[in-house]
Design a protein around this motif. Sequence first.
Motif, mmCIF file in Angstrom:
data_model
loop_
_atom_site.group_PDB
_atom_site.id
_atom_site.type_symbol
_atom_site.label_atom_id
_atom_site.label_comp_id
_atom_site.label_asym_id
_atom_site.label_seq_id
_atom_site.Cartn_x
_atom_site.Cartn_y
_atom_site.Cartn_z
ATOM 1 N N ARG A 69 51.666 35.368 41.454
ATOM 2 C CA ARG A 69 51.089 34.796 40.235
ATOM 3 C C ARG A 69 49.768 34.081 40.501
ATOM 4 N NH1 ARG A 69 55.981 32.488 37.473
ATOM 5 N NH2 ARG A 69 56.473 34.700 37.231
ATOM 6 N N ALA A 70 49.735 33.188 41.476
ATOM 7 C CA ALA A 70 48.501 32.462 41.782
ATOM 8 C C ALA A 70 47.423 33.404 42.288
ATOM 9 C CB ALA A 70 48.775 31.368 42.818
ATOM 10 N N GLY A 71 47.814 34.377 43.116
ATOM 11 C CA GLY A 71 46.842 35.328 43.630
ATOM 12 C C GLY A 71 46.231 36.187 42.553
ATOM 13 N N ARG A 72 47.026 36.567 41.557
ATOM 14 C CA ARG A 72 46.520 37.422 40.478
ATOM 15 C C ARG A 72 45.461 36.722 39.637
ATOM 16 N NH1 ARG A 72 46.889 42.492 41.860
ATOM 17 N NH2 ARG A 72 48.995 43.379 41.842
ATOM 18 N N ILE A 73 45.635 35.428 39.391
ATOM 19 C CA ILE A 73 44.633 34.751 38.562
ATOM 20 C C ILE A 73 43.467 34.228 39.386
ATOM 21 C CG2 ILE A 73 46.434 34.096 36.926
ATOM 22 C CD1 ILE A 73 46.035 31.188 37.843
ATOM 23 N N SER A 74 43.613 34.249 40.727
ATOM 24 C CA SER A 74 42.588 33.654 41.579
ATOM 25 C C SER A 74 41.260 34.394 41.510
ATOM 26 C CB SER A 74 43.092 33.599 43.025
ATOM 27 O OG SER A 74 42.127 33.017 43.868
ATOM 28 N N LEU A 75 41.282 35.732 41.555
ATOM 29 C CA LEU A 75 40.026 36.489 41.518
ATOM 30 C C LEU A 75 39.288 36.240 40.213
ATOM 31 C CD1 LEU A 75 38.040 38.558 42.638
ATOM 32 C CD2 LEU A 75 39.464 40.370 41.630
ATOM 33 N N GLY A 76 40.016 36.261 39.099
ATOM 34 C CA GLY A 76 39.380 35.996 37.811
ATOM 35 C C GLY A 76 38.755 34.614 37.763
ATOM 36 N N LEU A 77 39.442 33.633 38.344
ATOM 37 C CA LEU A 77 38.886 32.279 38.386
ATOM 38 C C LEU A 77 37.594 32.239 39.194
ATOM 39 C CD1 LEU A 77 42.140 30.175 38.897
ATOM 40 C CD2 LEU A 77 40.710 30.228 36.848
ATOM 41 N N ALA A 134 30.164 33.526 37.319
ATOM 42 C CA ALA A 134 29.475 33.739 36.048
ATOM 43 C C ALA A 134 28.944 32.424 35.485
ATOM 44 C CB ALA A 134 30.429 34.405 35.042
ATOM 45 N N SER A 135 29.743 31.359 35.612
ATOM 46 C CA SER A 135 29.297 30.046 35.129
ATOM 47 C C SER A 135 28.104 29.538 35.930
ATOM 48 C CB SER A 135 30.448 29.040 35.211
ATOM 49 O OG SER A 135 31.473 29.357 34.302
ATOM 50 N N GLN A 148 38.369 36.518 32.030
ATOM 51 C CA GLN A 148 38.037 35.262 32.699
ATOM 52 C C GLN A 148 36.553 35.206 33.068
ATOM 53 O OE1 GLN A 148 41.435 35.669 35.620
ATOM 54 N NE2 GLN A 148 41.490 33.463 35.373
ATOM 55 N N THR A 149 36.003 36.343 33.476
ATOM 56 C CA THR A 149 34.578 36.387 33.819
ATOM 57 C C THR A 149 33.718 36.095 32.601
ATOM 58 O OG1 THR A 149 35.074 38.046 35.525
ATOM 59 C CG2 THR A 149 32.763 37.775 34.882
ATOM 60 N N ILE A 150 34.065 36.679 31.461
ATOM 61 C CA ILE A 150 33.320 36.417 30.224
ATOM 62 C C ILE A 150 33.488 34.963 29.804
ATOM 63 C CG2 ILE A 150 33.162 36.989 27.758
ATOM 64 C CD1 ILE A 150 33.888 39.860 28.514
ATOM 65 N N ASP A 151 34.691 34.431 29.983
ATOM 66 C CA ASP A 151 34.892 33.003 29.706
ATOM 67 C C ASP A 151 33.977 32.143 30.574
ATOM 68 O OD1 ASP A 151 36.790 33.642 27.854
ATOM 69 O OD2 ASP A 151 38.490 32.791 28.939
ATOM 70 N N GLY A 152 33.717 32.622 31.792
ATOM 71 C CA GLY A 152 32.810 31.895 32.670
ATOM 72 C C GLY A 152 31.407 31.800 32.113
ATOM 73 N N LEU A 153 30.957 32.836 31.410
ATOM 74 C CA LEU A 153 29.640 32.786 30.762
ATOM 75 C C LEU A 153 29.612 31.753 29.646
ATOM 76 C CD1 LEU A 153 28.933 36.635 30.477
ATOM 77 C CD2 LEU A 153 28.005 35.047 32.169
#
Length: 405
Positions: free
Chosen positions: A142-150, A156-157, A27-32
């Motif tokens: 589920r929401a918490g797990r994807i939250s940090l990546g978001l 990164a964006s 997700q971080t790389i996707d942010g770039l």
Amino acid sequence: MPNEQAAPVSAVRPNEIRAWRIDTIRQTIDGLFQPLVDSIFMVVAIGFFSVGDFWKGLIAASNFVGYLLSAPLTGFLNRSGIRRSRIVAVLTALSAFSLAAAAFADSGVLFAVCAAFSSAAVFQRQPFFSDLYGEVYPEERRAGRISLGLRLSILASLAAGLLCGRILEENLDSWRWIVGTAALALAAASILLTKLPEMNPEPREERWWQVLALPFRNPLFLYVQASWMLIGFGNLWTLPLRAVYLVERERGLGLSPVPAMLAAVLVPMAVRFLCNPLWAILYRKMSFPVLRVIINFFFIIAIPLYFLTESLPVIFTAAAFYGIASSGSPFIWQLWVTRIVSADQVRIYQSAHAFLAGLRGVAAPFIGFAVLGGLSFKTMGFLSAALGAAASIMMIPLMRKDRRF
């Protein structure tokens, strides 16, 4: 989904932690990569190559081309038993290769095609990540797990958008280095994604068209999609026009790359980062219909406000409201089908959801450019708000006391 009692907290499994770490990096790389899709591709296409509206529309619709293609891909792979990790790794590698080709493009058409293909390949992966979340993450986490990546993706964006805006402000020719660097980052992500954990896939017996038809037999899914189509179209047909409104001198404000990047990327991203933890909490505590209406409310304010005046403070305010809405969107976008179907059907339902988003996403930018010849930016903004209001009204019958989903 009934929500009368709190579900017991399940134990954390090793695969859950491994998937979370890998997906957070992804997700971080996707942010770039995101600032390229949001603004840089369009800035290069307009400012460097001076491409026509068709190619601008292709770039603007490219992520939705990926959504559109994800459904037939899911149907085709349904009988193959190919591992999910290989699928997302190959799509990421194809995106990196196409992005590298875009960096060496010597014509606007070739650049637009390569950039659009790269974006489409990245967004084609989305149903497979929803499949991962439904399989590996328990509902309560589920929401918490994807939250940090978001949040890391947003950071990164922000960093990439600010840096790229400054670089392009000084020398627009530097875009090739920016695109090439992003290609290398995606190539690294493709290698990492091969390590994603998963259960051994079991090929299904249905034909690909039978798989695609399954969600369309579900009345609840169809009703939600009808509402989503209204707010989605109202948002998407103005999406590329925001870049035109900011950058073009003939039809818009003719802003330089830095203020254009601020309005299109940096302000919304900053607000998304600040609001992300709140939306993660709201997703766990609220039903989908209520959360959908709240998100719609911020879109309804943001879109017409964006085109209301030529004042940069007003535009930045609209961008902030848009950031609030788009901060909540990933949770309902990626996770809502996990509330209405079993884990083995998440990928199928999400691919149908992405397919419908692809239909409106591909058509909306071209319709937006076509309508712009007869309507003003301001009028199109108010029409979008009206569609958002209609979509919100449709959610009211689904607001039940038992919070079904």
